[in-house]
Design an enzyme around this catalytic site. Sequence first.
Site, PDB file in Angstrom:
ATOM      1  N   ASP A 181     -65.635 -39.886 -48.487  1.00 29.29           N
ATOM      2  CA  ASP A 181     -65.048 -39.692 -47.161  1.00 29.29           C
ATOM      3  C   ASP A 181     -63.999 -38.612 -47.319  1.00 29.29           C
ATOM      4  OD1 ASP A 181     -65.289 -40.785 -44.381  1.00 29.29           O
ATOM      5  OD2 ASP A 181     -63.118 -40.780 -44.602  1.00 29.29           O
ATOM      6  N   TYR A 232     -65.663 -27.220 -42.577  1.00 32.48           N
ATOM      7  CA  TYR A 232     -64.493 -26.396 -42.268  1.00 32.48           C
ATOM      8  C   TYR A 232     -64.203 -25.347 -43.344  1.00 32.48           C
ATOM      9  CZ  TYR A 232     -63.597 -29.980 -38.729  1.00 32.48           C
ATOM     10  OH  TYR A 232     -63.703 -30.825 -37.647  1.00 32.48           O
TER      11      TYR A 232
END
Length: 207
Positions: free
Chosen positions: A82, A165
């Site tokens: 995560d 990103y």
Amino acid sequence: MDEGQGVDHRLARGTRLVLASHNAGKLAEFSALLAGYGITVLSAGDLALPEPEETADSFTGNAVLKAVAAATAAGLPALADDSGFCVAALDGAPGIYSARWAGPSKDFPAAMARIHTQMGDAADRSAWFISVLCLAWPDGTVQTFEGRIDGRFSWPPHGTNGHGYDPVFAPEGGGRTFADMTDAEKNAISHRGRAFDLFRAACLPLD
């Protein structure tokens, strides 16, 4: 973290390991990181495992949730990541909601533009990536490892490698974004690479 009782929790060569993700980019990244250890990596998508809802309020909580769900469903050890992109000027957002900012269509260009818009003319451009890896075993044991890298939000996006990103994150000490780097360059310094180093020391075969 439950270390279990009387069980060897280091992966052995020949182990089938489930990557608790349907993200092709993460599968490619982890397959590269695990190359040479004699471990067969299967994705949750390969096994048609459902994606659990990420309801925890931290990276660690969500990594554990995903790894345990995959290990339980597959009856195999499962590794979950995560991770998220955090921006100081947005009080750490998007953070654990990084994937959700991209929406169901995974529109990361739109998510990056949203960050740029919300930052406005903020003087503080600092940003960081965090990754928490969780290795879950069918016996209920979980082991977690956290990595972080600091840098700055770089606009406009540039670079053609990586995913998510990466095109707007420039690590400290240089002008290139993650998307400007080769996989090997990124893995050597990235948040996920740093978490993986801890995981490797504790869980991968020694020989």
